[in-house]
Design an enzyme around this catalytic site. Structure first.
Site, mmCIF file in Angstrom:
data_model
loop_
_atom_site.group_PDB
_atom_site.id
_atom_site.type_symbol
_atom_site.label_atom_id
_atom_site.label_comp_id
_atom_site.label_asym_id
_atom_site.label_seq_id
_atom_site.Cartn_x
_atom_site.Cartn_y
_atom_site.Cartn_z
ATOM 1 C CG ASN A 11 -15.493 0.456 -14.674
ATOM 2 O OD1 ASN A 11 -14.381 0.802 -15.076
ATOM 3 N ND2 ASN A 11 -16.393 -0.115 -15.463
ATOM 4 C CE LYS A 13 -18.368 2.389 -17.256
ATOM 5 N NZ LYS A 13 -19.657 2.319 -17.905
ATOM 6 C CG HIS A 99 -17.486 -3.203 -18.680
ATOM 7 N ND1 HIS A 99 -18.212 -2.543 -19.626
ATOM 8 C CD2 HIS A 99 -17.876 -2.701 -17.480
ATOM 9 C CE1 HIS A 99 -19.003 -1.659 -19.028
ATOM 10 N NE2 HIS A 99 -18.821 -1.732 -17.725
ATOM 11 C CD GLU A 101 -18.749 0.815 -21.035
ATOM 12 O OE1 GLU A 101 -17.581 0.895 -20.601
ATOM 13 O OE2 GLU A 101 -19.716 1.422 -20.528
ATOM 14 C CD GLU A 173 -21.451 -3.566 -14.843
ATOM 15 O OE1 GLU A 173 -21.435 -2.597 -14.093
ATOM 16 O OE2 GLU A 173 -20.726 -3.651 -15.838
ATOM 17 N N GLY A 179 -25.116 3.246 -17.888
ATOM 18 C CA GLY A 179 -25.036 4.627 -18.360
ATOM 19 C C GLY A 179 -26.349 5.188 -18.883
ATOM 20 C CB SER A 216 -28.082 3.491 -14.028
ATOM 21 O OG SER A 216 -27.872 3.715 -15.414
#
Ligand code: PGA
Length: 252
Positions: A11, A13, A99, A101, A173, A179, A216
């Site tokens: 991914n 991003k 996701h 985000e 996730e 991250g 991560s």
């Protein structure tokens, strides 16, 4: 689970300019050919402008391509949105939905994510459904109720439009692992993935979904995570931007 492919999803991003994406795609084709006797499937998820190029470069290879999002609508006056059908037309076979985000930055609700999942499946894309709790939710003991609240609308939407999502992936996730360099303890992962495996086994539409972990993932921790029963793949963000780092994880 035996015979299920192990799925490694990059991914990217909002990273990788056009030339970088193309070069990465070429190298991934060679990597996929080198490991063709393994049961590993490599999925690249570039940003929208690079989708067609990456799909074209990988079209004769074992590499597959996915988008990072799709519209909750099939078509129509939705400026700036991209439909699942357009994504499939671009040569993709996967689409990430939900996701964290996007849930956080764009206020995507579980219902919107469910509509996106349904559109993806109707559009012949395998959805990679992202779910996960925040640290506060975890600390308050709400992990499973959050996962259920994220998954239930998806089951309802898939049932309503009568589509089977046999090749779906569910990526757990935890938001606090994305991250951050922090990965849940093995016992916590075993607990969540056992719960997830049990949850999907009670559904018609997601019964055969492949379960992925994301958050991560690195070459240092990837093998241990993949060693956990029920985990059949990884959704890799930061460590998938550099080809050598992605390669190391795939070869673990
Ligand atoms: P990360 O991202 O590997 O950089 O934590 C994973 C993801 O957001 O899919």
């Amino acid at each position: 689970m035996q015979n299920m492919p192990e799925i490694f999803v990059a991914n990217w991003k909002m990273n990788q300019r056009h030339a970088e994406a193309a070069s990465f795609a070429e190298q991934t084709c060679t990597l996929a050919a080198d490991i063709s006797s393994s049961n590993k499937q490599l999925v690249l998820c570039p940003s929208f402008p690079s989708l067609v190029d990456v799909a074209t470069i990988t079209s004769e290879s074992l590499v597959t391509v996915g988008a990072q999002d799709c519209s909750a609508y099939a078509d129509g006056p939705y400026t700036g949105q991209v439909s699942a059908t357009m994504i499939a037309d671009a040569g993709c076979s996967y689409c990430i939905v939900g996701h964290s985000e996007r849930r956080r930055e764009l206020n995507e609700s579980p219902e919107t994510v469910a509509q996106k999942t349904a559109r993806a499946v109707e559009g012949t894309l395998a959805p990679i459904i992202c779910i996960g709790e925040t640290l506060t939710e975890r600390n308050n003991g709400h992990t499973f109720s959050i996962l259920e609240a994220q998954l239930n609308p998806i089951i309802t939407a898939l049932t309503q439009c009568q589509v089977s999502a046999s090749d779906a992936c569910i990526a757990y996730e935890p938001v606090w692992a994305i991250g951050t360099g922090v990965v849940p303890e093995e016992t916590a992962l075993i607990e969540v993935f056992s719960w997830l495996a049990n949850y999907i086994s009670t559904t018609d539409s997601l019964r055969t979904a492949t379960l992925l972990y994301g958050g991560s993932v690195t070459a240092e921790n990837g093998a241990a995570i993949m060693g956990i029963e029920q985990i059949n793949g990884l959704l890799i963000g930061g460590a998938s931007i550099d080809f050598q780092s992605f390669r190391k994880i795939v070869l673990l």
